[in-house]
Motif scaffolding. Structure first.
Motif: not given
Length: 332
Positions: A64-80
């Protein structure tokens, strides 16, 4: 447009409705947020390439955190993904003369329990213009005090500007401990969010009753001449629902101050400082004139107060329209 990475913990927030005490609540609103994640969202809103660096549990909450960030077009490539849990906190919303209050439940979170840098520095800082972190991160553990310094040094080695928001939280560490750690970090910082209370209580600058904020900016800069930009907000609290906000900026040995933003009623104050920080970094990336920069940053903070949740949800065009139209006017 610029490329920015922000590092920190993101949490699950549970909020009461206004007028309801936490102990009596049977319904809580849910939002995801954290200072550095909020800054990344603001910058992505303004068209910059922004990525968030953190660690979350490998479960539905982490997804859900990943989807929250992606909703606002924030890159999640470094989200472990890994660890035991996502940190949470509970917000009892303030109203009238009763201030909001926070209860943390963030111990042993996936991010707080990290003891090593689990990213490639070359990949993390490749072509990055600004690396942003706050004082909340080293407050989480002794390991993060060391890791924060290591990452800041790595960012400098790779040619990044370092942005640091002191963001002192008394519920996480003491002023003495914060001051000790800050003195190891600030020699590597380029842009710093700090106020006069930080200067006095954390950096040991002797208070002068007749001096204003520019005096304290000068004194901090004497200690840390590497810091080229200081910024903060001045807030007059009429009530929990009625604030007056002014933005301040110290740049090129000159002090700038925004017009006063009247914020009434306040829908949600949390994240207002992060929105302000995002506005300043946006102006620095775009090499805006300092006065324009501080007016924009203060306006975006004011707008954040009008929506629920931690993050700023407004684009550059919307902030500029707000500034052009004036508070409360219909934008046609």
């Amino acid at each position: 447009m610029g490329k920015v990475i922000t590092l920190g913990e993101i949490m699950l927030r549970f909020s009461t409705s206004q007028g309801t005490r936490l102990a009596q609540s049977d319904t809580l609103a849910v939002h995801y947020g954290g200072g550095e994640a909020n800054v990344a969202i603001s910058l992505a809103n303004y068209g910059h390439e922004a990525s968030f660096v953190s660690k979350v549990p490998d479960n539905a909450l982490g997804e859900a955190v990943k989807k929250h960030l992606q909703r606002y077009h924030v890159g999640t490539e470094f989200l472990l993904f890994g660890g035991e849990r996502l940190g949470t906190y509970y917000l009892e919303s303030g109203i009238g003369q009763r201030a909001a209050s926070v209860v943390y439940d963030r111990a042993h979170s996936s991010f707080a329990e990290m003891t090593s840098i689990d990213w490639s520095e070359e990949e993390l800082f490749k072509d990055v213009d600004i690396f942003h972190v706050s004082g909340i991160t080293p407050a989480l553990s002794s390991s993060w005090q060391t890791l924060t310094l290591e990452l800041i040094k790595a960012a400098k080695k790779h040619g990044c500007k370092v942005s640091f928001d002191i963001n002192y939280r008394g519920k996480l560490w003491t002023q003495k401990e914060a001051g000790r750690v800050l003195k190891t970090l600030l020699p590597y910082v380029d842009y710093c969010s700090a106020g006069y209370l930080d200067a006095i209580h954390l950096l040991g600058i002797t208070p002068q009753p007749n001096e204003e904020l520019p005096y304290y900016y000068k004194k901090i800069q004497e200690l840390y001449p590497n810091i080229s930009v200081f910024y903060s907000t001045k807030r007059e609290v009429i009530s929990a629902s009625d604030n007056q906000l002014i933005g301040t900026l110290w740049m090129d040995q000159t002090y700038y101050q925004s017009a006063t933003q009247e914020i009434v009623p306040i829908v949600d104050r949390v994240g207002g400082g992060d929105a302000f920080c995002g506005g300043i970094l946006h102006g620095l990336l775009n090499q805006e004139e300092p006065q324009k920069m501080i007016e924009f940053a203060t306006a975006t903070s004011a707008l954040k107060h009008t929506v629920h949740g931690d993050c700023n949800q407004f684009s550059e065009e919307e902030v500029n329209s707000f500034l052009a139209a004036g508070s409360g006017k219909i934008i046609r």
